[in-house]
Design a protein around this motif. Structure first.
Motif, mmCIF file in Angstrom:
data_model
loop_
_atom_site.group_PDB
_atom_site.id
_atom_site.type_symbol
_atom_site.label_atom_id
_atom_site.label_comp_id
_atom_site.label_asym_id
_atom_site.label_seq_id
_atom_site.Cartn_x
_atom_site.Cartn_y
_atom_site.Cartn_z
ATOM 1 N N SER A 286 -9.671 27.631 -11.409
ATOM 2 C CA SER A 286 -11.127 27.515 -11.465
ATOM 3 C C SER A 286 -11.594 27.615 -12.911
ATOM 4 O O SER A 286 -11.356 28.610 -13.587
ATOM 5 N N ALA A 287 -12.259 26.555 -13.393
ATOM 6 C CA ALA A 287 -12.800 26.514 -14.753
ATOM 7 C C ALA A 287 -14.322 26.523 -14.670
ATOM 8 O O ALA A 287 -14.901 26.286 -13.601
ATOM 9 N N PRO A 288 -15.017 26.789 -15.795
ATOM 10 C CA PRO A 288 -16.486 26.848 -15.767
ATOM 11 C C PRO A 288 -17.134 25.588 -15.215
ATOM 12 O O PRO A 288 -18.179 25.662 -14.570
ATOM 13 N N ASN A 289 -16.532 24.403 -15.457
ATOM 14 C CA ASN A 289 -17.148 23.161 -15.014
ATOM 15 C C ASN A 289 -16.587 22.632 -13.703
ATOM 16 O O ASN A 289 -16.981 21.558 -13.254
ATOM 17 N N GLY A 290 -15.675 23.351 -13.082
ATOM 18 C CA GLY A 290 -15.101 22.885 -11.828
ATOM 19 C C GLY A 290 -13.614 23.186 -11.744
ATOM 20 O O GLY A 290 -13.035 23.804 -12.632
ATOM 21 N N LEU A 291 -13.011 22.717 -10.669
ATOM 22 C CA LEU A 291 -11.583 22.965 -10.441
ATOM 23 C C LEU A 291 -10.745 22.036 -11.307
ATOM 24 O O LEU A 291 -10.970 20.827 -11.336
ATOM 25 N N VAL A 292 -9.799 22.603 -12.022
ATOM 26 C CA VAL A 292 -8.861 21.805 -12.819
ATOM 27 C C VAL A 292 -7.449 22.141 -12.367
ATOM 28 O O VAL A 292 -7.199 23.197 -11.797
ATOM 29 N N VAL A 293 -6.514 21.205 -12.648
ATOM 30 C CA VAL A 293 -5.158 21.378 -12.132
ATOM 31 C C VAL A 293 -4.145 21.125 -13.251
ATOM 32 O O VAL A 293 -3.537 20.053 -13.312
ATOM 33 N N PRO A 294 -3.948 22.099 -14.144
ATOM 34 C CA PRO A 294 -2.920 21.951 -15.173
ATOM 35 C C PRO A 294 -1.524 21.986 -14.560
ATOM 36 O O PRO A 294 -1.343 22.470 -13.441
#
Length: 417
Positions: A286-294
């Motif tokens: 969960s990132a400030p601007n939405g879900l990210v998938v590293p």
């Protein structure tokens, strides 16, 4: 001499971006390689550095505009040396000192513009929140790593400012409070979706439209993993400098399953199926601007400590908005942990072009039957969503069962069972 600032190369297959925020305004002094604006791409936020030291003379595009790679977005009047921009903030900072009337609305912007001299560097997401809510970052205690501010810190400060100062600015606070309560005004705020949010929406909808999605469930007794973690967590932290979490156990368990059931680690490309002999694990963060998938590369070759360190680093970068394109590209299988938010059960959507995703959920004590006796055990529901076009039900159920058995008996992960 005027120098153009152009949109840099943003990564493979990325040809355009959106102006997310201007970090410098016309007339501001900029140092060489100092960020002047933030671009929002389909995956991450990218800061654009100044190619020369000088004065920002013009912004050629506005916030929200879409720009292509190589397009000019600003102009900088170069100075003879890097020392030239440095003295200009000093008089500007000294000038307001005798005058007791700085504009309150400008405090946040000045603080963001003076970022280079501040002991902590604000991420693009934090700068944006500071400017939007008009708070002074120097008055906020950061909860991020090394005391850095997070977007949540800014939002909390803005809410406290609003709640605590609603009556103070008005000369007649009582009537103002009465009017607000009496009107009961209903408002609607219209906010344009960020490019990242638009991309998330398109990809998830594409997954539903193009894949034959199905989810299989199981539950897992977390007793063995919890006991192992409690027994070794202190020694693990002392030796490796990182806490022993649950994600490394599930990553290792997934690797066992993907090795035995390779279709779960495969993907469709045209009329062919690509089978991978490695596991590049996408971890939903969960990132400030939405879900990210590293992506954690070659996780099947990593130790528990290496997995925990890699995931922790991605979590930090996501929170600070510093994930790169390289961090996000690829991935053969995804783990998404909704349990950290309290989710009991879900049907996760696959991350195209991948063919499966494992959903983790919260751990809760439940009565279960063990050897004919009802006992209380810490249980978790597991969900494996998969593309039925290349993964049969038998394969999906088998893969999830292997993960369950590995978690309930961690020795299997050590002896490759």
């Amino acid at each position: 001499m005027a120098h153009e600032v152009k949109v840099p190369t943003l990564g493979e297959s990325v040809t355009e971006a959106t102006i997310g925020e201007w970090l410098k305004k016309p007339g501001d002094a900029v140092a060489l390689d100092e960020p002047i604006c933030s671009l929002e791409t389909d995956k991450v936020a990218v800061e654009v550095p100044a190619p020369v030291a000088g004065i920002l003379s013009a912004q050629l595009v506005a916030v929200g505009d879409t720009v292509e790679v190589g397009a000019a977005i600003a102009q900088i009047e170069a100075t003879d040396g890097a020392a030239a921009p440095a003295p200009s903030p000093a008089p500007a900072a000294a000038a307001p000192a005798p005058s007791p009337a700085p504009a309150p609305a400008a405090i946040a912007k000045e603080a963001a513009d003076d970022d280079a001299g501040d002991p902590q560097t604000l991420s693009p997401a934090v700068r944006r929140a500071v400017l939007e809510h008009g708070v002074d970052p120097s008055t906020i205690k950061g909860t991020g790593k090394d005391g850095r501010l997070t977007k949540e810190d800014v939002l909390a400060a803005a809410k406290a400012k609003k709640d605590g100062g609603a009556a103070a600015p008005a000369p007649s606070p009582a009537p103002a409070a009465a009017d607000a309560g009496a009107t009961g005004e209903r408002t609607v705020e219209r906010v344009k979706m960020t490019r990242l949010r638009q991309t998330i929406a398109k990809r998830l909808k594409s997954a539903q439209d193009n894949a034959a999605l199905l989810t299989t469930f199981n539950d897992v007794d977390m007793t063995a993993v919890i006991e192992a973690r409690n027994q070794y967590k202190d020694m693990f932290a002392r030796k490796h400098g990182i806490k022993l979490g649950f994600m490394s156990f599930f990553a290792k368990a997934a690797c066992l399953a993907l090795k035995d059931v390779p279709s779960v680690n495969a993907q469709i490309e045209g009329d062919e199926i690509l089978y991978h002999n490695f596991v590049d694990l996408s971890v939903a963060v969960s990132a400030p601007n939405g879900l990210v998938v590293p992506v954690v590369r070659s996780v099947d070759q990593m130790s528990f400590a290496e997995i925990e360190l890699a995931i922790a680093e991605f979590g930090r970068k996501a929170k600070e908005g510093t994930l790169t394109m390289a961090d996000m590209q690829g991935g053969t299988f995804t783990i998404s942990n909704g349990g950290v938010f309290g989710s009991l059960m879900s049907t996760p959507i696959i991350n195209p072009p991948q063919s499966a995703v494992l959903g983790l959920h919260r751990i809760e004590d439940r009565p279960v039957a063990v050897n004919g006796q009802v006992v209380i055990r810490p249980m978790m529901y597991l969900a494996l969503s998969y593309d039925h076009r290349i993964i049969d039900g038998r394969e999906a159920v088998t893969a999830l069962k292997i993960m369950k058995e590995a978690i309930e008996d961690p020795m299997r992960m050590l002896i490759d069972l």
